[in-house]
Every structure is written in structure tokens, then in C-alpha cells.
Motif scaffolding. Structure first.
Motif, mmCIF file in Angstrom:
data_model
loop_
_atom_site.group_PDB
_atom_site.id
_atom_site.type_symbol
_atom_site.label_atom_id
_atom_site.label_comp_id
_atom_site.label_asym_id
_atom_site.label_seq_id
_atom_site.Cartn_x
_atom_site.Cartn_y
_atom_site.Cartn_z
ATOM 1 N N GLU A 161 17.355 2.466 134.812
ATOM 2 C CA GLU A 161 17.049 2.736 133.402
ATOM 3 C C GLU A 161 18.325 2.699 132.576
ATOM 4 O O GLU A 161 18.318 2.273 131.418
ATOM 5 N N ALA A 162 19.432 3.126 133.172
ATOM 6 C CA ALA A 162 20.694 3.112 132.441
ATOM 7 C C ALA A 162 21.129 1.692 132.139
ATOM 8 O O ALA A 162 21.589 1.378 131.034
ATOM 9 N N LEU A 163 20.983 0.813 133.145
ATOM 10 C CA LEU A 163 21.354 -0.593 132.906
ATOM 11 C C LEU A 163 20.480 -1.185 131.822
ATOM 12 O O LEU A 163 20.960 -1.881 130.915
ATOM 13 N N THR A 164 19.193 -0.883 131.884
ATOM 14 C CA THR A 164 18.269 -1.389 130.880
ATOM 15 C C THR A 164 18.658 -0.869 129.494
ATOM 16 O O THR A 164 18.715 -1.625 128.523
ATOM 17 N N LYS A 165 18.964 0.420 129.452
ATOM 18 C CA LYS A 165 19.356 1.016 128.167
ATOM 19 C C LYS A 165 20.623 0.339 127.638
ATOM 20 O O LYS A 165 20.699 -0.045 126.465
ATOM 21 N N ALA A 166 21.615 0.163 128.515
ATOM 22 C CA ALA A 166 22.873 -0.433 128.075
ATOM 23 C C ALA A 166 22.646 -1.843 127.547
ATOM 24 O O ALA A 166 23.125 -2.216 126.480
ATOM 25 N N MET A 167 21.858 -2.621 128.300
ATOM 26 C CA MET A 167 21.707 -4.031 127.926
ATOM 27 C C MET A 167 20.786 -4.252 126.749
ATOM 28 O O MET A 167 20.898 -5.248 126.050
ATOM 29 N N THR A 168 19.853 -3.329 126.550
ATOM 30 C CA THR A 168 18.897 -3.578 125.472
ATOM 31 C C THR A 168 19.238 -2.821 124.200
ATOM 32 O O THR A 168 18.883 -3.258 123.112
ATOM 33 N N THR A 169 19.936 -1.714 124.303
ATOM 34 C CA THR A 169 20.165 -0.935 123.077
ATOM 35 C C THR A 169 21.641 -0.769 122.725
ATOM 36 O O THR A 169 21.968 -0.211 121.693
ATOM 37 N N MET A 170 22.526 -1.226 123.593
ATOM 38 C CA MET A 170 23.938 -1.003 123.307
ATOM 39 C C MET A 170 24.724 -2.303 123.404
ATOM 40 O O MET A 170 24.424 -3.163 124.220
ATOM 41 N N SER A 171 25.778 -2.405 122.597
ATOM 42 C CA SER A 171 26.692 -3.533 122.737
ATOM 43 C C SER A 171 27.693 -3.163 123.827
ATOM 44 O O SER A 171 27.871 -1.982 124.139
ATOM 45 N N PRO A 172 28.368 -4.172 124.406
ATOM 46 C CA PRO A 172 29.383 -3.846 125.420
ATOM 47 C C PRO A 172 30.391 -2.812 124.908
ATOM 48 O O PRO A 172 30.757 -1.884 125.638
ATOM 49 N N ASP A 173 30.811 -2.968 123.647
ATOM 50 C CA ASP A 173 31.766 -2.009 123.092
ATOM 51 C C ASP A 173 31.210 -0.588 123.070
ATOM 52 O O ASP A 173 31.930 0.369 123.332
ATOM 53 N N GLU A 174 29.946 -0.486 122.726
ATOM 54 C CA GLU A 174 29.329 0.846 122.687
ATOM 55 C C GLU A 174 29.268 1.483 124.067
ATOM 56 O O GLU A 174 29.430 2.692 124.201
ATOM 57 N N VAL A 175 29.043 0.630 125.081
ATOM 58 C CA VAL A 175 29.037 1.165 126.448
ATOM 59 C C VAL A 175 30.419 1.728 126.762
ATOM 60 O O VAL A 175 30.563 2.848 127.269
#
Lengths: 164, 572, 235, 182
Positions: B155-169
Motif C-alpha cells: 500500500e505504501a508503494l501504491t501511495k507513493a506512486m499514485t499520490t506523491m512525486s519522487p521529491d515528496e517521497v
């Protein structure tokens, strides 16, 4: 080193185990950086790495002989000598050390006449010392033919070895 | 090192034996489930046969709402084989072992009889821990991605890839205050940012997971990989997304065949399910992970040596800069983090950096996994918030020492670490405090020593380790560890004078200052820390030719008056 | 594109190109820093640790041969501490093998021997390791004497980088590390050696030498070295 | 040991352990400066004089050679006890040099080569009349503190003279950059 691709070449003999080595090299695209992986495969297949195997692998991957030899002798997992029928690995990590691994090594030396890294005269058992098997909770730990035994005293160890 | 590590064929076909090893899953929701630990510790106590037997017993009982499940490490390895029944809050220790819980008691518990085992809530070993890294360890089946996903995995990977930019991660990781768990404690977020900013090399960028856990007395990474390999892979995938990498490697020790096998299985399953591989989550993000197996060289835990080894060469370190973050594998920017660091990422992204940072101390955030071993009652794997005191770890969680034994020291940080004496037991465990005390956090080995350990002998043990593991590239480490070992040997055997002790200290200072990599720079640490806290033990060997702990064999030959370190006398 | 950098070495203001190392700038300015594994024209590996220098504001010592210059650096190349460490490095080189200058072919033309003299090293305090190591005289023209090898790796690099043969490598590790040709086979049986002699030319001690030379007959060879390696790299 | 009494001439000794005598030869090479030395100091022991016992109170002793046998060890400990300034003269005394070349394999093969393999009449390792070899041949300071180290194989006559005359003047000389190993 430039990734020169070196084509497959005929195996040194028709021993079937070369196929395992060939398959591994092909999967790795004959890239020189696959050297360690291929050495693992060869050692699993033959039990140790002899000159023939080292030469063949070096030729196939385009790695000079001295470099193959340098790598094979750098890592303690690789052995250039045939091993005994059975292996007995005594863990000498810190937890095992303070729990008597030293006594186990001494016992093996006394009873089998083999120091770590040596094989008994009859070729039956190779004694090895490992840095740490990560089985610290069961210190001292010993691995005989891949089987982990925990909280092993000298008596029990000899018992295990006698049953082989 | 070892026939222990005949790595099994990567992907075994489901044979009969393997099918038998499948868990028992009830049709509906389980009323009770037996979580049978199948990590290396319990396996060596026969937990695999126990697993099969338990399943048969449950089937035979006719109970239809009981699950028997294979899980990863449950922590208290010294009491293995372990089985937990979470619905009942019970732990069954030393199952079917002499002096342990009989199998019947567990079967009765599961099938509606009297509740057996131990109640978890009241045991300090369990109740004082805080689980982030090991959260899923005793809960999910380490060989089934479905189980990990059902537990909220990826779920974390999904959240990162769908709702966050790399910079935000990366911002989240920076905010979390997470620091490298491999030992040095470099801020993870900063490292990620450096790699993210670096221009991609000819082959892009790489993410490397350092699973070359070489410290003797440490098995945190082994346990994490055996218990929940998907969590590490998810962390790597998030990192790859954040820094823009498309290739990854896990460099694992050959001594850990089970970890390698489960990791390989996990990669194959994650590729099948689309969490790794060419099109991650159906997007254009491409991240392929390969396992590289080490071959028995402690120095490969050093990042530049590790890279040299991944590239198929001798694992010798090289001077930094350039750092791998700008020039690593094949000259490309390479992010290297340790297993535990990656295992923290998913939970961090899922919950937020602030939530992560709420655990721990001012400068050391989150939790830390330790392998607690040695002369302590409860040995095993523990996870505690940063900032707990050593005393709480050793005496509350660890249950103290065996009856009649006196505490002497805790060794942390492996061969580059140090020994912490009793009067510092109340210090908190975090990066800075440990380093001020002359040790290091290290990867997390924690070895408790009692009055049967001689601290000079312990220093010699670690020096012996370092001299054998020195790669031999730089002179101070190659020869200095050898010379320090000879001096320590001389002291241990009662043949040393004060001049030899002075020589040892000088040499230790020089080797620390001039060695090329962390192995040589850290090799003198056990000497420094034992000299700092246990100088009296050195003096007893030197002045009175006595080993207070009765460990060393004193030869009784008086020290000569020479100023030269003298003969090695066959000590090589 | 290299740019100009200014820095201070031993209290002197010096100018350098941004792609230069501390070692090359120091030497350009007549500041001597001892080295053994470094050889102009070969890749630097920072292994002998003789060229360690102090950087103001940093606790860590830096190997001058692999440290790029930076604007405003203030560097000290010969503090009492550095000299003491260097003496210790030289001492340990002597002690790890069997260096007997009196009967060595390189007597009087040995970089290890001169470094000891330059650092006023008069005796050793640590224990000699006295390894039982071999002499390989199987090559028709050259000899490898492991007793004198300091593992600087110059031969390995010149053979790999300049000659392109990669005859030499290091086998084993730690105190068991040894220079080897091919599969540890005798040099005379090497299938890769071209007998070019570059390794012999670059050896700083008496580990690699030409047959027919005797004790204290200098290995008259240093003059060739720049032609062997220097121009190749700059080209 | 009592301090040099005012007006008393300094007492100088030399001793030869396991070495080739080359350092003593080099000492003789100071030629006419020997007379100068003789004018400034009493040479109380060594191959230049006829004393049988090492005297009790010596100011400067030059030791040539490595400590290879039990007899060498006995001598060096005795000399140290009876000497104010002990000089290790030459590479054998300083590093064990050529005598130390047997250390990698130990004394047994050495004795066998010398007394058995290369001998046609009565081969056998002598047990009487010859001091036993120590397991390793080591420099003087492995057994006793040394005050001045003079490297060289042999050290040059000029160096030796400088060192001795400096010591007679009461100065511990700097030896490093002007002498070298080999």
C-alpha cells in the motif's frame, strides 16, 4: 573492465555438471561481472573449484586468469581443494565464542586431527570455521551437512559426527 | 567458510514435500491461528516437522476454524521452537522440547480446550518492544506475497506512486529523521536526495540493498529477510521510484541460505504480481531486482567493497570521494542502504515522516532492531524505540543474567564497536550516546558478557577477526591488525611489559587514523574501549601475570626488558 | 573544463587546476610528500597511506594522491604526527616481509629504503612477521622475490593499464595477500605474459628484477618509467 | 652504576654477537682516528683488547650482531646491565638482518643443512660446546633497551667515528638521515 561479450565455448569435458555452469553463464549474458555468481554455481556443481573450472569460466567471461584466481582466493566461501564427504562448520562468532566454540574447535582437533579448513585423513569430514551463522541465540552453533545444531557441547558434537 | 550455505536451487518446483509444507487455511475466519515460527533459529530446533505434525493434529481433531500458519521470526529465539496464537494472546515456548510446552497443550488451546502457553501481555520481553520493522514478522507467511498484500503490504508503494512525486517521497524520508541502520547512521533522506539529484549514468541509477550482515553476533537482517522479504523489496521499490533508479541489487551473505531462498521467491512473486519488474503497478516505472550472493568476506559490508563485489571482483574498498551516491556501480549514481533501513520505508511512507519521527530521541528517530545474545536469559531478536536504556534492554527485556552470574559488559557494534561497562548501563541507546561511550550503534548486535569473559581476550578475539578479514589493500590495516593481534596475544599470555601496552595504544591510534576504510579505522575500537573501561584487567595480565576471569593461559614467562615487540614466537 | 583553484599548502599559497590532486600540486611546488603505491601515469589506489596529509578544520587525514584540490583548502603535509605515522607505515612495510637490504638487488636504488632514510627511521619496534615466502625464478629474464614485495600494485596496474595483459593480480587477502601471475602458476609458465618487463621497471623495491643483476648493483631503470607510463596517460 | 667521576676517562667496549665482524672492520677503518679515540677513552673490552670478563662499569658499548643463541642472549643481558650507553651497531644488531633470514623457517632446517646435509664425515648436530640457537634471531632491543641505533651493513667508518666521539662528548647523536639500512 569493458563488458566484452565472449561467446559460449565447448566445456572442458562431457561431464553433465558443466551444463549447470553453462546455463548460469548464459543467463548472466556472459558478462564479466557475473564471475562470482558463476563461481558459486561451479562450486555447487563440483564441490570445489579446480584450475580447469577457473580457466574455463575465465575464458567464457573474458576475465584474465590472474583476476579469476584473485577473486576465487579472496572469498573464504570458495575452496580450491576437494572437500570431505561431510562438512562440519563450527560457528566462531562472538556469541558462540563466549559460549565455548573454542572448546569445540579444540575437541575436533584432538579427536579428528583436523583444524578448521582441513579435512580428516580418511577424507570423511571437512572441518570449517564460520564467522557468524546468525544463530547466536543457540550459541554455540554447529552446522553439519547443512543442518544447524544449537547449544552444542563437545560430547554432543562428537555424537552427531559419529552418526554420519 | 562453510558448507552451511549450499544455496538451494533458486526456485524449487512444488514437490510433494513442499505441498505438505503449505499452511492450513480454514474456509471462514479463523477462531484461532497457530503462527509457527519458521526462521532459522526455530527451524534448527525442528519447527518444520512440528509444523507438519501440528497441522495433522488439528485436521484430525476435526476443527474447521483453526489455522496453522508458517510465519517469520517471533523473537525469543532461545525459547524455540515458538508458536504464537495471536487471537488468544498466547505464546508457546520450547514446544515439544524437554522442559517446554507439550504439543498436546497447544492442540488443546487451539481446539477449544484450556488455554495453554504463556500470556503475552505481561511478559516484559514482548511488552517493552515497539515493532515497526518487525511488525509483520510473526504475522505474515514469508513465502506468500498474497499474505503480505492482505496485511496491507505494497500500500505504501501504491501511495507513493499514485499520490506523491519522487521529491515528496524524499521529503517524507527527510522529515522522518531516519538514519542508516547499517552502522554509520548517515541521514537516509540526505543520501536519497544526493542520488536523486545526481545525473544518471550510462546505465541509469542503481538501488542496492546491503544484506551482507557480517558482524559476529548480529542476525537482524537475516531475520528480516527470512521473515518478511517483501517489506524490504517494497522499501527498495519506493527508493527506486524516489531517486529514479531502474535496477536494483540485494547483496546477501552466502551464510544465509534460507534468507536468500525466501528473498529469491519474494522477487519472483513480486514480479508476477507487478510490484517489481518492467511495469510496476502497470505504469512505465521499471524496477528490476537481482540477488547477488556474497562469498564470505566481512569487508564487503563496506559500501565500495560491496560494489566491487557486485561487479564480480575482489571485494576491496576504494577511497571516497567519489561516494557511491554520485559514482557507484559501473560509475552510475547508486543508492546503498541496509536491509533494516529499507524495511522501515514502507511504514514511514504509509504513516508519514512525522509519525515516524514521533518515536525515538531528538537525533535518533524510530526504532532499532537488536540481536540480543550472550550471557543473558532471553536471547533473540528485539525491536525497541531509540532512547531506551541499556539496563532496560538487558535486564527487563533480556531478563538479566543467569542465576549467580555478574554482569560485566555489553558489546555493541561488532568488530568496530566497543564494550560498555556496568556503570554506563543507564545510558540511552542512540547513535550519539553510544559513540560518546566509545562504541557504535553498528548494525545491531548486542552481546552481553558476564564475569567469565576476559576483556583483553575479547579485544584479542575481535582483532583476530579483523586481521583475518582485512582485505590487504592498505598497509595500516593489513599489517597493523596483525601487529596489534600479536601485542594482545603477548598481553594475554602474561609476556608483556608496559612498553608493549604503550606500543599497542600508539599503533591503535595510527591504524585508526590512516586506514583506508571502516574495517581498519574501526579495528582498534575494541582495544580502545576495553582499555578505557577495563584497564585493570590489562594491568593484571601485565603486572601480575594473572587473568582475573581465568580465561587466558598465562605462560608465566616474565616479560623481557626490551622495547621491541619482539618475537611472534609461532603466534602467527 | 578545469578551473583555477587557490589553496594553502604548508603555509604557502599555491594555485592549481581543479582536476589536480593534492599530491601533484604539492610536488609541482617543490613540497615533498612520500609515496610508494603512486606512480605518475597509473591509476591511483590510495593504498600505501604514506601520503596522508592534514586538512585544516577536519579531523580526518586525507591521502594526497587521490584527493582533488578544492578552493581555499589549508593543508599540512608534514606535522610531527604525520611524520610519526609515516615512519610507522615504513616500519610495517619492512616487517611484513623479509627485507634484508644488505643482500637485496635493489640496495641503493630502493624506494622503501630511501623513504626510511628520508624519515630518519633508525630501527623497528614492532615484531617482524617473517613469512615463509617464495622466490619465483622460472621466467627466462626476470625474477619475482616475494620477500621484497610491498603489495603496492604498481606491477598489477602497469600490466593491466599500459601493457593490457593483466598477468598480475593479488591472491588471498590480508596478511596472506600475495602477488600472483595467472592462476598462481610459475611466471615462466604464464600464458599471458609478453615479457615486456614493464612490471620490473616500475617495482619500487627488489621484488621484481632482471636476472643477472647482483646485490648493490642498482636496477638502473627509473629513467624509462616516464616513457612507459607518463605519456600514455597524458595523450 | 656510579656516574662518571670527574676526571675519570670514559670506558669504551665493543662486543660481537651473531654478525660477520664487518662492523668491527668498519670501526678499524677509522684508521688514524683510532689513536684519537685511544687518547680520549679507555677501551676496556672487545676484540681489540685482551680482557676475558666484561667489566662492571662501562660508559659506552658498541654491540655488533643479532641475538641468535643462548650465549648471545646471556652476553647481551650482562652487557646491558654493565653499560651506561648501549649502541646497536649495524643492521644485524638493529634489525637482525642476515642472521634473521632463518626466521621464516626456524633453526632446525638451518642446523640440518649445516651439520648433516652438507657434511660427509660424522654428520650430526653438535650438542656440546656450541650454544643452543634461539627459536628466532632477533635484534638487540628485543631483549634489552638500546640507546643509540646505527644502521648500515656496515655503517661507514665516518659514521661510527662521529657516533663514538659524540657520545664521548656526552651527546646522543641523531643518526637517521645520514645512515641507512643496507
Amino acid at each position: 573492465m569493458a563488458p566484452t561479450t565472449v561467446a559460449a565455448r565447448p566445456a572442458p569435458s562431457d561431464d553433465k555438471r558443466w551444463r549447470q555452469v553453462d546455463v548460469r553463464m548464459r543467463r548472466l549474458g556472459y558478462r564479466p561481472d557475473g564471475l562470482i555468481e558463476v563461481l558459486h554455481t561451479a562450486q555447487e556443481a563440483f564441490g570445489y573449484l579446480d584450475d580447469e573450472a577457473l580457466h574455463y569460466i575465465g575464458d567464457c567471461l573474458g576475465v584474465p586468469p590472474s583476476m579469476v584466481y584473485g577473486v576465487a582466493t579472496f572469498y573464504s566461501h570458495f575452496t580450491l581443494e576437494p572437500q570431505g564427504e561431510h562438512t562440519c562448520v563450527v560457528c566462531t562468532g562472538t556469541a558462540c565464542y563466549i559460549n565455548g566454540a573454542g572448546a569445540l574447535v579444540k575437541e575436533l582437533e584432538a579427536r579428528l586431527g583436523a583444524h578448521p579448513g582441513e579435512t580428516t585423513a580418511d577424507g570423511k569430514v571437512s572441518v570449517l570455521a564460520a564467522r557468524c551463522l546468525g544463530a547466536c541465540s543457540m550459541a554455540p552453533a554447529v552446522v553439519v551437512d547443512g543442518e544447524v545444531y544449537g547449544k552444542v557441547g563437545p560430547e554432543r558434537l562428537l555424537g552427531i559426527l559419529e552418526e554420519l | 567458510m562453510t558448507g552451511a550455505s549450499g544455496t538451494e536451487g533458486a526456485v524449487a518446483r512444488p514437490t510433494r514435500a513442499r505441498r505438505q509444507a503449505e499452511p492450513l487455511v480454514p474456509q471462514g475466519p479463523a477462531r484461532a491461528s497457530a503462527h509457527v515460527c519458521q526462521a532459522a533459529g526455530c527451524l534448527s530446533m525442528g519447527s518444520d516437522t512440528l509444523f507438519a505434525e501440528l497441522k495433522e493434529r488439528v485436521l484430525a481433531s476435526g476443527a474447521r476454524d483453526v489455522a496453522v500458519k508458517r510465519v517469520g521470526c517471533l523473537g525469543l529465539c532461545s525459547a524455540g521452537p515458538l508458536v504464537e496464537v495471536p487471537e488468544q494472546g498466547r505464546m508457546f515456548e520450547r514446544l515439544d522440547q524437554p522442559g517446554g510446552v507439550p504439543l498436546d497443550e497447544l492442540v488443546a488451546s487451539l481446539t477449544g480446550g484450556a488455554l495453554g502457553g504463556r500470556e503475552l501481555g505481561e511478559e516484559p520481553f514482548y511488552s517493552r518492544q515497539v515493532k515497526v520493522v518487525l511488525e509483520r514478522s510473526g504475522r505474515v507467511d514469508p513465502e506468500k506475497i498474497e499474505d503480505y498484500v492482505a496485511d496491507g503490504g505494497y500500500e505504501a508503494l501504491t501511495k507513493a506512486m499514485t499520490t506523491m512525486s519522487p521529491d515528496e517521497v524524499i521529503d517524507e524520508v527527510v522529515k522522518s529523521g531516519l538514519r542508516g541502520r547499517g552502522g554509520a547512521g548517515y541521514p537516509t533522506g540526505l543520501k536519497w536526495r544526493t542520488v536523486a539529484k545526481a545525473a544518471a549514468g550510462p546505465e541509469g541509477k542503481y538501488v542496492v540493498c546491503n544484506a551482507d550482515e557480517g558482524d559476529p553476533g548480529a542476525f537482524m537482517d537475516r531475520s528480516v529477510l527470512e521473515s518478511c522479504p517483501q517489506q524490504v523489496l517494497e522499501g527498495m521499490a519506493i527508493a527506486a521510484y524516489a531517486v529514479g533508479a531502474s535496477r536494483g541489487y540485494v547483496y546477501a551473505r552466502a551464510e544465509y541460505p534460507l534468507a536468500v531462498k525466501r528473498l529469491t521467491t519474494a522477487i519472483r512473486q513480486a514480479e508476477r504480481e507487478g510490484y517489481l519488474g518492467r511495469e510496476v503497478l502497470g505504469t512505465r516505472f521499471d524496477f528490476q531486482v537481482e540477488v547477488r550472493i556474497g562469498a564470505g568476506a566481512f569487508v564487503c559490508g563496506e559500501e565500495t567493497a560491496l560494489l566491487a563485489s557486485i561487479q564480480g571482483g575482489r571485494g576491496t574498498p576504494r577511497p571516497r570521494p567519489p561516494y557511491p551516491a554520485t559514482s557507484g556501480l559501473w560509475g552510475c549514481p547508486t543508492l546503498i542502504n541496509n536491509v533494516e533501513t529499507f524495511a522501515n520505508i514502507a511504514s514511514l511512507v504509509e504513516r508519514s515522516g512525522e509519525a515516524f519521527a514521533s518515536i525515538g530521541t531528538e537525533r535518533s528517530k524510530g526504532t532499532k532492531v537488536f540481536a540480543l545474545t550472550g550471557a543473558v536469559t532471553n536471547t533473540g531478536l528485539i525491536e525497541v524505540p531509540m532512547g531506551l536504556s541499556l539496563r532496560e534492554i538487558v535486564f527487563d527485556i533480556g531478563g538479566g543474567l543467569a542465576e549467580g552470574r555478574k554482569f560485566k559488559a555489553v558489546q555493541t557494534g561488532g568488530p568496530s564497536g566497543g564494550c560498555i561497562p556496568e556503570h554506563l548501563l543507564d545510558m540511552t541507546v542512540d547513535y550519539e550516546t553510544l559513540s560518546q561511550a566509545g562504541s557504535i550503534m553498528g548494525s545491531g548486535g548486542m552481546i552481553v558478557m558476564d564475569d567469565t569473559s576476559c576483556m583483553v581476550d575479547v579485544a584479542r578475539y575481535f582483532m583476530d577477526f579483523c586481521r583475518e578479514e582485512s582485505c590487504g589493500k592498505c598497509l595500516p590495516c593489513r599489517v597493523g591488525t596483525q601487529e596489534m593481534y600479536l601485542l594482545l596475544n603477548r598481553i594475554c599470555s602474561g609476556r608483556a611489559g608496559m612498553v608493549h601496552l604503550a606500543r599497542l595504544e600508539e599503533l591503535a591510534t595510527m591504524v585508526r587514523a590512516t586506514s583506508l576504510c571502516g574495517l581498519g579505522q574501526g579495528a582498534p575500537n575494541p582495544v580502545f574501549s576495553t582499555l578505557r573501561y577495563f584497564r585493570d584487567e590489562y594491568m593484571a595480565h601485565i603486572q601480575d601475570q594473572v587473568c582475573p576471569a581465568g580465561v587466558c593461559q598465562i605462560e608465566g614467562v616474565p616479560a623481557v626488558a626490551g622495547t621491541h615487540a619482539g618475537s611472534h614466537g609461532g603466534e602467527r | 573544463m578545469s578551473e583555477v583553484r587557490t589553496l594553502v599548502i604548508d603555509g604557502r599559497d599555491v594555485a592549481a587546476n581543479s582536476d589536480q590532486t593534492l599530491l601533484s600540486v604539492a610536488r609541482e611546488n617543490g613540497i615533498a610528500i612520500p609515496t610508494l603505491c603512486h606512480l605518475e601515469g597509473l591509476t591511483d589506489i590510495g593504498a600505501c597511506r604514506l601520503c596522508m596529509v592534514e586538512l585544516e578544520g577536519s579531523k580526518k587525514l586525507l591521502p594526497a594522491c587521490v584527493t582533488q584540490v578544492q578552493e581555499g583548502m589549508r593543508v599540512v603535509t608534514s606535522s610531527e604526527r604525520l611524520l610519526e605515522y609515516r615512519r610507522r607505515v615504513i616500519e610495517m612495510f619492512f616487517l611484513e616481509r623479509n627485507h634484508v637490504c644488505a643482500v637485496c638487488v635493489a640496495n641503493n636504488s630502493c624506494e622503501l629504503q630511501s623513504a626510511a632514510r628520508a624519515l630518519s627511521l633508525t630501527h623497528f619496534e614492532l615484531a617482524p612477521l617473517h613469512p615463509d615466502v617464495a622466490v619465483d625464478a622460472t621466467h627466462e629474464r626476470f625474477v619475482l622475490d616475494q620477500n621484497r614485495c610491498i603489495l603496492c600494485g604498481r606491477c598489477v596496474r602497469v600490466c593491466d593499464e599500459i601493457e593490457g595483459a593483466h598477468v598480475w593480480d593479488i591472491r588471498g587477502r590480508g596478511a596472506n595477500a600475495r602477488l600472483v601471475s595467472d592462476m598462481g602458476t610459475p611466471w615462466g609458465e604464464s600464458t599471458t605474459c609478453t615479457s615486456c618487463g614493464k612490471c620490473v621497471q616500475v617495482c619500487p623495491t627488489g621484488a621484481l628484477f632482471e636476472k643477472g643483476r647482483s646485490v648493490a648493483e642498482p636496477k638502473a631503470r627509473r629513467p624509462y618509467v616516464p616513457y612507459l607510463v607518463g605519456h600514455h596517460r597524458r595523450a | 652504576m656510579d656516574e662518571t667521576a670527574p676526571g675519570r676517562r670514559p670506558r669504551l667496549a665493543t662486543i660481537w654477537l651473531d654478525g660477520c665482524s664487518g662492523c668491527h672492520m668498519s670501526l678499524l677503518d677509522i684508521d688514524e682516528r683510532l689513536l684519537e679515540l685511544a687518547g680520549r677513552a679507555d677501551i676496556v673490552y672487545g676484540c681489540l683488547v685482551d680482557a676475558k670478563e666484561f667489566p662492571l662499569d662501562v660508559d659506552v658499548t658498541l654491540v655488533e650482531g643479532a641475538v641468535s643463541s643462548e650465549e648471545d642472549l646471556r652476553k647481551v643481558l650482562e652487557v646491558r646491565e654493565r653499560t651506561r650507553v648501549l649502541v646497536a651497531l649495524g643492521d644485524c644488531a638493529v634489525t637482525s638482518n642476515v642472521p634473521g633470514m632463518r626466521n621464516p623457517f626456524g633453526p632446525k632446517p638451518l642446523l640440518e643443512r649445516a651439520y648433516i646435509e652438507n657434511v660427509t664425515i660424522n654428520p650430526g648436530i653438535p650438542t656440546e660446546g656450541l650454544p643452543a640457537l634461539l627459536p628466532e634471531s632477533l635484534p638487540v632491543h628485543a631483549w634489552a633497551p638500546v640507546d643509540v641505533f646505527v644502521t648500515g651493513c656496515p655503517p661507514s667508518a665516518d659514521r661510527i667515528f662521529e657516533v663514538i666521539s659524540g657520545l664521548l662528548d656526552g651527546q646522543l647523536p641523531e643518526v637517521g638521515q645520514v645512515s641507512r639500512f643496507g
